[in-house]
Design an enzyme around this catalytic site. Structure first.
Site, PDB file in Angstrom:
ATOM      1  N   ASP A  25       0.825  -1.201   0.000  1.00 36.18           N
ATOM      2  CA  ASP A  25       0.000   0.000   0.000  1.00 36.18           C
ATOM      3  C   ASP A  25       0.867   1.262   0.000  1.00 36.18           C
ATOM      4  O   ASP A  25       1.935   1.287   0.613  1.00 36.18           O
ATOM      5  CB  ASP A  25      -0.898  -0.003   1.245  1.00 36.18           C
ATOM      6  CG  ASP A  25      -2.050   0.974   1.133  1.00 36.18           C
ATOM      7  OD1 ASP A  25      -2.336   1.433   0.009  1.00 36.18           O
ATOM      8  OD2 ASP A  25      -2.671   1.288   2.165  1.00 36.18           O
ATOM      9  N   ARG A  28       0.569   5.276  -4.718  1.00 31.97           N
ATOM     10  CA  ARG A  28       0.108   6.569  -5.248  1.00 31.97           C
ATOM     11  C   ARG A  28       0.541   7.724  -4.355  1.00 31.97           C
ATOM     12  O   ARG A  28       0.947   8.789  -4.850  1.00 31.97           O
ATOM     13  CB  ARG A  28      -1.411   6.544  -5.419  1.00 31.97           C
ATOM     14  CG  ARG A  28      -1.868   5.562  -6.492  1.00 31.97           C
ATOM     15  CD  ARG A  28      -3.358   5.672  -6.775  1.00 31.97           C
ATOM     16  NE  ARG A  28      -4.176   5.286  -5.619  1.00 31.97           N
ATOM     17  CZ  ARG A  28      -5.508   5.323  -5.627  1.00 31.97           C
ATOM     18  NH1 ARG A  28      -6.152   5.751  -6.709  1.00 31.97           N
ATOM     19  NH2 ARG A  28      -6.187   4.948  -4.559  1.00 31.97           N
ATOM     20  N   ARG A  29       0.458   7.529  -3.053  1.00 33.53           N
ATOM     21  CA  ARG A  29       0.873   8.600  -2.139  1.00 33.53           C
ATOM     22  C   ARG A  29       2.374   8.828  -2.204  1.00 33.53           C
ATOM     23  O   ARG A  29       2.847   9.963  -2.102  1.00 33.53           O
ATOM     24  CB  ARG A  29       0.424   8.253  -0.710  1.00 33.53           C
ATOM     25  CG  ARG A  29      -1.045   8.554  -0.448  1.00 33.53           C
ATOM     26  CD  ARG A  29      -1.502   7.987   0.873  1.00 33.53           C
ATOM     27  NE  ARG A  29      -1.674   6.543   0.802  1.00 33.53           N
ATOM     28  CZ  ARG A  29      -1.891   5.769   1.856  1.00 33.53           C
ATOM     29  NH1 ARG A  29      -1.912   6.290   3.072  1.00 33.53           N
ATOM     30  NH2 ARG A  29      -2.070   4.481   1.709  1.00 33.53           N
ATOM     31  N   ASN A  74     -10.320  -2.363  -6.686  1.00 33.90           N
ATOM     32  CA  ASN A  74      -9.506  -1.508  -7.554  1.00 33.90           C
ATOM     33  C   ASN A  74     -10.087  -1.355  -8.959  1.00 33.90           C
ATOM     34  O   ASN A  74      -9.694  -0.441  -9.694  1.00 33.90           O
ATOM     35  CB  ASN A  74      -8.074  -2.050  -7.664  1.00 33.90           C
ATOM     36  CG  ASN A  74      -7.284  -1.939  -6.381  1.00 33.90           C
ATOM     37  OD1 ASN A  74      -6.364  -2.728  -6.131  1.00 33.90           O
ATOM     38  ND2 ASN A  74      -7.637  -0.975  -5.526  1.00 33.90           N
ATOM     39  N   PHE A  75     -11.006  -2.234  -9.325  1.00 34.78           N
ATOM     40  CA  PHE A  75     -11.609  -2.129 -10.652  1.00 34.78           C
ATOM     41  C   PHE A  75     -12.544  -0.923 -10.766  1.00 34.78           C
ATOM     42  O   PHE A  75     -13.019  -0.596 -11.856  1.00 34.78           O
ATOM     43  CB  PHE A  75     -12.347  -3.423 -11.012  1.00 34.78           C
ATOM     44  CG  PHE A  75     -11.419  -4.529 -11.426  1.00 34.78           C
ATOM     45  CD1 PHE A  75     -11.038  -4.673 -12.747  1.00 34.78           C
ATOM     46  CD2 PHE A  75     -10.893  -5.398 -10.492  1.00 34.78           C
ATOM     47  CE1 PHE A  75     -10.156  -5.680 -13.137  1.00 34.78           C
ATOM     48  CE2 PHE A  75     -10.017  -6.408 -10.855  1.00 34.78           C
ATOM     49  CZ  PHE A  75      -9.644  -6.541 -12.190  1.00 34.78           C
TER      50      PHE A  75
END
Length: 253
Positions: free
Chosen positions: A33, A36-37, A81-82
């Protein structure tokens, strides 16, 4: 090498030296995880963040091999996530395919897909199946790549598989109701035949499972790390292993 790197390496060596290999987890579940951050904090794009996260996987597996871990489950793409925009999802699937091919080409790992194949694009399905076939004879760590994975979906698929199996055998509903137990359901999970995860690690500071291995993690130990996945270091891994070794697992006893 600068002073910071030297101190880090010395500290990592110290932690590794104190690690009891008899107390390491045999199966680690990993929620990758924070890609993106990490990208936003670094001034990069979302795709660059996912790519950096994928590149960290081989390094992580190398650390696992050094400490005698036998099974690793990598949650790379959830069913949730889709719901992401196609502009992000399509490049992400391509990055996952590249990562799976790299794992297969490495020659050390056995790759096994866990997840719902029917919701994945053809290219992704083909990549996963080919990776499993090519690596089936390898003797290294069993690497479960959780792509299109959701814990609730897995349990639903297990029950569906169980019912289909019973129907093929001509088992009545009454007979099936008497036969259903924990072991029977476990035999129909994506991870059937594998040990449950001893340790589940989640990076990025989030302290929840988000549906990861809901059935298998009933007795798992959890380790939540503040570091975003692409920035996860060997010393972070060793701290997780040390923390796990210090715990006393009682399984409800």
């Amino acid at each position: 090498m600068n002073m910071r790197d030297l101190v880090y390496r010395l500290y990592a060596r110290r932690v590794r030296g104190r690690l009891d290999h008899a107390q390491v987890p045999k199966h680690i579940g990993l929620i990758l995880d924070g890609n993106r951050r990490w990208a936003r904090a670094s001034g990069g794009t979302t795709a660059q963040g996912h790519r950096a996260g994928a590149e960290k996987i081989e390094e992580f597996l190398g650390w696992c091999a050094e400490t005698d871990v036998e099974v690793v489950t990598l949650w790379m793409l959830s069913t949730d996530n889709f719901d992401r925009p196609e502009s992000e999802l399509v490049p992400l699937l391509g990055i996952i395919e590249d990562s799976v091919r790299a794992l297969a080409a490495d020659g050390r790992w056995r790759v096994h897909h866990v997840g719902a194949l029917d919701i994945l694009p053809d290219n992704t399905r083909t990549t996963l199946k080919e990776a499993e076939a090519v690596t089936s004879g390898n003797t290294g760590i069993l690497v479960n790549v959780a792509v299109g994975y959701g814990g609730r979906q897995e349990i639903a698929d297990a029950v569906r598989s169980l019912l289909h199996d019973a129907a093929r055998k001509g088992t009545t509903f009454e007979e099936l109701a008497e036969a259903v137990d924990i072991d029977l359901i476990s035999e129909h999970l994506y991870t059937r035949g594998q040990p449950d995860p001893d340790l589940v690690i989640r990076t990025s500071g989030e302290q929840r499972l988000s549906g990861f291995m809901l059935w298998q993690s009933a007795h798992s130990e959890y380790y939540f790390c503040e570091v975003f996945w692409p920035a996860f270091r060997k010393v972070d891994f060793l701290r997780a292993m040390r923390d796990y070794a210090a715990r006393h697992r009682r399984y409800g006893g």
